[in-house]
Write a protein that holds these residues in place. Structure first.
Motif, PDB file in Angstrom:
ATOM      1  N   GLY A 120       0.726  -1.360   0.085  1.00  0.00           N
ATOM      2  CA  GLY A 120      -0.015  -0.084  -0.082  1.00  0.00           C
ATOM      3  C   GLY A 120       0.810   1.330   0.079  1.00  0.00           C
ATOM      4  N   LEU A 121       2.076   1.254   0.591  1.00  0.00           N
ATOM      5  CA  LEU A 121       2.839   2.168   0.724  1.00  0.00           C
ATOM      6  C   LEU A 121       3.759   2.430  -0.484  1.00  0.00           C
ATOM      7  N   THR A 122       4.283   1.464  -0.946  1.00  0.00           N
ATOM      8  CA  THR A 122       5.004   1.599  -2.446  1.00  0.00           C
ATOM      9  C   THR A 122       4.142   2.005  -3.495  1.00  0.00           C
ATOM     10  N   GLY A 123       3.110   1.266  -3.545  1.00  0.00           N
ATOM     11  CA  GLY A 123       2.204   1.551  -4.532  1.00  0.00           C
ATOM     12  C   GLY A 123       1.103   2.657  -4.326  1.00  0.00           C
ATOM     13  N   VAL A 124       1.206   3.557  -3.407  1.00  0.00           N
ATOM     14  CA  VAL A 124      -0.086   4.512  -3.425  1.00  0.00           C
ATOM     15  C   VAL A 124      -0.296   5.487  -4.522  1.00  0.00           C
ATOM     16  N   ARG A 125       0.755   5.523  -5.303  1.00  0.00           N
ATOM     17  CA  ARG A 125       0.364   6.728  -6.454  1.00  0.00           C
ATOM     18  C   ARG A 125      -0.408   5.594  -7.473  1.00  0.00           C
ATOM     19  N   VAL A 126      -0.205   4.318  -7.635  1.00  0.00           N
ATOM     20  CA  VAL A 126      -0.806   3.326  -8.701  1.00  0.00           C
ATOM     21  C   VAL A 126      -2.278   3.545  -8.112  1.00  0.00           C
ATOM     22  N   ILE A 127      -2.573   3.193  -6.686  1.00  0.00           N
ATOM     23  CA  ILE A 127      -3.646   2.789  -6.107  1.00  0.00           C
ATOM     24  C   ILE A 127      -4.600   4.092  -6.219  1.00  0.00           C
ATOM     25  N   ARG A 128      -4.046   5.290  -6.216  1.00  0.00           N
ATOM     26  CA  ARG A 128      -4.788   6.572  -6.333  1.00  0.00           C
ATOM     27  C   ARG A 128      -5.055   6.750  -7.633  1.00  0.00           C
ATOM     28  N   ALA A 129      -4.412   6.361  -8.623  1.00  0.00           N
ATOM     29  CA  ALA A 129      -4.522   6.676 -10.145  1.00  0.00           C
ATOM     30  C   ALA A 129      -5.704   5.679 -10.554  1.00  0.00           C
ATOM     31  N   PHE A 130      -5.703   4.587 -10.292  1.00  0.00           N
ATOM     32  CA  PHE A 130      -6.798   3.733 -10.611  1.00  0.00           C
ATOM     33  C   PHE A 130      -8.103   3.825  -9.642  1.00  0.00           C
ATOM     34  N   ARG A 131      -7.933   4.508  -8.397  1.00  0.00           N
ATOM     35  CA  ARG A 131      -8.991   4.864  -7.628  1.00  0.00           C
ATOM     36  C   ARG A 131      -9.219   3.641  -6.720  1.00  0.00           C
ATOM     37  N   GLN A 132      -8.336   2.902  -6.282  1.00  0.00           N
ATOM     38  CA  GLN A 132      -8.539   1.534  -5.696  1.00  0.00           C
ATOM     39  C   GLN A 132      -8.664   1.621  -4.212  1.00  0.00           C
ATOM     40  N   ASP A 133      -8.516   2.767  -3.721  1.00  0.00           N
ATOM     41  CA  ASP A 133      -8.475   3.250  -2.327  1.00  0.00           C
ATOM     42  C   ASP A 133      -9.234   2.155  -1.463  1.00  0.00           C
ATOM     43  N   ALA A 134     -10.483   1.889  -1.909  1.00  0.00           N
ATOM     44  CA  ALA A 134     -11.300   1.531  -0.891  1.00  0.00           C
ATOM     45  C   ALA A 134     -11.043  -0.230  -0.922  1.00  0.00           C
ATOM     46  N   PHE A 135     -10.447  -0.677  -2.172  1.00  0.00           N
ATOM     47  CA  PHE A 135     -10.146  -2.066  -2.225  1.00  0.00           C
ATOM     48  C   PHE A 135      -9.092  -2.271  -1.522  1.00  0.00           C
ATOM     49  N   GLU A 136      -7.862  -1.422  -1.357  1.00  0.00           N
ATOM     50  CA  GLU A 136      -6.958  -1.670  -0.651  1.00  0.00           C
ATOM     51  C   GLU A 136      -7.220  -1.553   0.968  1.00  0.00           C
ATOM     52  N   GLN A 137      -7.865  -0.680   1.238  1.00  0.00           N
ATOM     53  CA  GLN A 137      -8.322  -0.380   2.487  1.00  0.00           C
ATOM     54  C   GLN A 137      -9.005  -1.471   3.072  1.00  0.00           C
ATOM     55  N   THR A 138      -9.908  -2.333   2.237  1.00  0.00           N
ATOM     56  CA  THR A 138     -10.736  -3.371   2.597  1.00  0.00           C
ATOM     57  C   THR A 138      -9.744  -4.552   2.731  1.00  0.00           C
ATOM     58  N   ARG A 139      -8.746  -4.705   1.769  1.00  0.00           N
ATOM     59  CA  ARG A 139      -7.663  -5.759   1.779  1.00  0.00           C
ATOM     60  C   ARG A 139      -6.724  -5.798   3.159  1.00  0.00           C
ATOM     61  N   PHE A 140      -6.482  -4.532   3.492  1.00  0.00           N
ATOM     62  CA  PHE A 140      -5.731  -4.361   4.664  1.00  0.00           C
ATOM     63  C   PHE A 140      -6.664  -4.585   6.072  1.00  0.00           C
ATOM     64  N   ASP A 141      -7.867  -4.180   6.053  1.00  0.00           N
ATOM     65  CA  ASP A 141      -8.841  -4.336   6.864  1.00  0.00           C
ATOM     66  C   ASP A 141      -8.924  -5.805   7.215  1.00  0.00           C
ATOM     67  N   GLN A 142      -8.954  -6.482   6.178  1.00  0.00           N
ATOM     68  CA  GLN A 142      -9.058  -8.111   6.309  1.00  0.00           C
ATOM     69  C   GLN A 142      -7.953  -8.830   6.837  1.00  0.00           C
ATOM     70  N   ALA A 143      -6.692  -8.368   6.500  1.00  0.00           N
ATOM     71  CA  ALA A 143      -5.507  -8.757   7.156  1.00  0.00           C
ATOM     72  C   ALA A 143      -5.448  -8.421   8.628  1.00  0.00           C
ATOM     73  N   ASN A 144      -5.594  -7.268   8.812  1.00  0.00           N
ATOM     74  CA  ASN A 144      -5.711  -6.825  10.243  1.00  0.00           C
ATOM     75  C   ASN A 144      -6.823  -7.421  11.231  1.00  0.00           C
ATOM     76  N   ARG A 145      -7.722  -7.468  10.417  1.00  0.00           N
ATOM     77  CA  ARG A 145      -8.992  -8.394  11.447  1.00  0.00           C
ATOM     78  C   ARG A 145      -8.738  -9.561  11.699  1.00  0.00           C
ATOM     79  N   ASP A 146      -7.995 -10.490  10.556  1.00  0.00           N
ATOM     80  CA  ASP A 146      -7.686 -11.715  10.730  1.00  0.00           C
ATOM     81  C   ASP A 146      -6.524 -11.807  11.932  1.00  0.00           C
ATOM     82  N   TYR A 147      -5.667 -10.836  11.967  1.00  0.00           N
ATOM     83  CA  TYR A 147      -4.559 -11.237  13.188  1.00  0.00           C
ATOM     84  C   TYR A 147      -5.204 -10.623  14.412  1.00  0.00           C
ATOM     85  N   THR A 148      -6.042  -9.648  14.285  1.00  0.00           N
ATOM     86  CA  THR A 148      -6.534  -9.091  15.772  1.00  0.00           C
ATOM     87  C   THR A 148      -7.529 -10.377  16.059  1.00  0.00           C
ATOM     88  N   ASP A 149      -8.315 -11.076  15.300  1.00  0.00           N
ATOM     89  CA  ASP A 149      -9.374 -11.908  16.105  1.00  0.00           C
ATOM     90  C   ASP A 149      -8.507 -13.114  16.354  1.00  0.00           C
TER      91      ASP A 149
END
Length: 575
Positions: free
Chosen positions: A197-226
């Protein structure tokens, strides 16, 4: 874990820590006995003098125990931190010595997790071992002996409480240990997602995939948290279980002890000391259980660290390295073939060519044709599967890696700059270089003009990864750094791709005209025909094979693959 630590622990310090721990445990064992003595012979008889005497003894024993505890904690912390420091250093050195083939086997996020979080797990367990893991069995044994000596009839209570505690510990560990092991892999996934997410932040913004990346991180974060919530909730159940068992044990001790006191077969002081020893025994089991819960997690971390440290290098120095001949440089590929790992199909096959001092060799071909693979064999980033790469007639595998690297200066496809200044980056190529030499290299690399316009010039700040410079500026600075090194062979792996045609032409012309570089061989990997036009030898690659070699004029007349590349880039009549 023992394999990982046996050579990285300071054993004299470990022995010192254990000695201090023994002092602490002996003092802790002796204090309840003094308490019993004070009650039986002082309080019961109203002897104030005796109470003061035993009280001073207790203070002295407590002071010695405190010194033992402080000494144990200090030395244990020193051992664990030193072991962690040594581990991090060894892993970093090991990774720096990896060839490309070993690096390909580990992701960057995984290596970062192993060097930080996994090492931290080992440090914590070493500290626990020198504190709780050694203290618990010593206290169990010592307290059991002292309790038996105090009142052996009450020890029957332990036949109920200890098995209950052991069963409870076993159930908790059965469910918690697998979850602790899985936590390490989930940390890897969080690091990977966050880093992408950090290294590809410009690509994420260019393709407007902010919501997708946030969801992907939330899933990994939630999995670890749970997983973390489950495992620590299970582990925390030990405390209420211990409390219930401890209180129940004390109730039984008081119940039976009161009867013995009523029958005048036991003194009150003995009951007090016995209850203290019982608490020590049960708390020791509790500490031991917590250590055994964390050990599997550390064991998993140790396995991951050993995986890195035990990785066998595919690029090794020979037992008796030979030296390159002191003569005008010559580069030769003799029947070179290369496979990646256990691939069934070779990435390169049947590569043969020879280049001499003062020549420019260009490598061109389609994407995936093996261009980068071919030039990676020169500095031994990989070793050939068959055939030989020779410098001055000597197979590079027969020379030491240091000697090979001294003869080769390399610029990768992706320009890498380090945080610091332009000067500090240039000194990577030659630590003893003068400012005049730096400016000369910058001039050849066509970087002198924009560096001269910076407020601090050579002392201008370079941010991490060179992010405060454009792609073309980063490439030119990386090229200048490579030119700082007085090498026999200069390799440019598609390093002109971010340069405009005019700058590209000026740079290649400056390389041709420099008297020092004229004594070397220049190898250029390029996608653009304009970059390779003036090369003395052009190698045309297609699916890992050299399908043509010669000058531009020769290849444009008789090589079909080269003609297709030319026609796709240059309009008819522009030649």
């Amino acid at each position: 874990m023992y394999k990982l630590l046996k050579k990285r622990l300071s054993w004299p310090t470990v022995i010192g820590s254990v000695a201090f721990l023994m002092v602490q445990v002996i003092c802790d064992m002796y204090l309840p006995s003094l308490t019993s003595d004070m009650i039986n012979n002082g309080v019961a008889k109203g002897d104030t003098g005796y109470i003061w005497l035993v009280g001073w003894k207790m203070l002295g024993v407590a002071a010695i125990g405190m010194i033992g505890s402080i000494g144990n904690v200090y030395l244990a912390a020193h051992v664990s931190q030193k072991a962690g420091s040594t581990l991090r250093k060894d892993i970093f050195r090991k990774v720096l010595g990896f060839g490309n083939q070993e690096i390909d086997g580990f992701s960057t996020s995984s290596l970062i997790t192993r060097t930080t979080n996994d090492v931290l797990q080992i440090q914590n367990v070493v500290l626990m071992m020198l504190r709780m893991m050694l203290m618990s069995p010593l206290m169990v044994i010592g307290a059991s002996i002292m309790a038996y000596q105090s009142e052996k009839r009450l020890t029957m209570v332990f036949l109920v409480s200890v098995p209950l505690l052991v069963v409870a510990m076993g159930i908790v560990m059965y469910f918690a240990v697998p979850l602790f092991k899985s936590l390490q892999g989930k940390i890897d996934q969080i690091n990977l997602t966050f880093r992408e997410g950090l290294t590809g932040v410009r690509v994420i913004r260019a393709f407007r995939q902010d919501a997708f990346e946030q969801t992907r991180f939330d899933q990994a974060n939630r999995d670890y948290t749970d997983t973390g919530i489950r495992v620590f909730s299970i582990a925390s159940m030990m405390f209420p279980i211990l409390t219930v068992i401890l209180n129940g044990t004390n109730m039984m001790i008081i119940w039976f002890g009161a009867k013995l006191i009523a029958n005048q077969t036991m003194e009150v002081g003995n009951l007090v000391s016995f209850m203290t020893y019982a608490s020590m025994i049960l708390f020791s089991f509790m500490m031991l259980s917590m250590v055994f819960v964390f050990i599997p997690r550390a064991q998993a971390a140790a396995g991951r660290l050993n995986e890195v440290l035990d990785t066998k290098d595919t690029v090794l120095d020979p037992s008796e390295p030979q030296k390159f001949a002191q003569a005008p440089v010559e580069l030769e590929y003799d029947g070179v073939e290369f496979y990646y790992g256990k691939a069934e199909k070779p990435a390169l096959t049947g590569v043969d060519f020879k280049a001499h001092a003062g020549q420019t060799v260009a490598v061109i071909g389609g994407t995936g044709s093996g261009k980068s693979t071919l030039i990676n064999l020169i500095p031994r980033l990989y070793d050939t599967s068959h055939g030989q790469v020779k410098i001055n007639g000597l197979d590079v595998r027969k020379a030491s890696q240091k000697d090979v690297h001294d003869h080769v200066s390399f610029v990768q496809q992706k320009a890498v700059l380090f945080k610091g200044t332009i000067r500090s980056n240039m000194l990577f190529g030659n630590p003893n270089a003068s400012d005049e030499e730096i400016w000369h290299a910058l001039e050849i690399a066509q970087a002198k003009d924009f560096v001269a316009e910076l407020p601090k010039q050579l002392d201008a700040v370079v941010e991490q990864g060179g992010n405060n410079f454009s792609g073309g500026q980063k490439q030119r600075l990386a090229i200048a750094r490579a030119l700082m090194k007085k090498a026999a062979i200069y390799v440019f792996d598609d390093s002109f791709s971010a340069l405009d045609f005019k700058t590209d032409a000026k740079l290649r012309q400056a390389l041709k005209q420099d008297p020092e570089i004229q004594k070397s061989i220049v190898v250029i990997v390029a996608q653009r025909v304009s970059t390779v036009l003036a090369a003395d030898l052009i190698l045309v690659l297609d699916e890992g094979q050299v399908v043509g070699q010669g000058t531009h004029q020769e290849l444009v007349q008789n090589n079909e693959t080269y003609q297709e590349i030319v026609n796709s880039q240059i309009r008819k009549g522009d030649m």
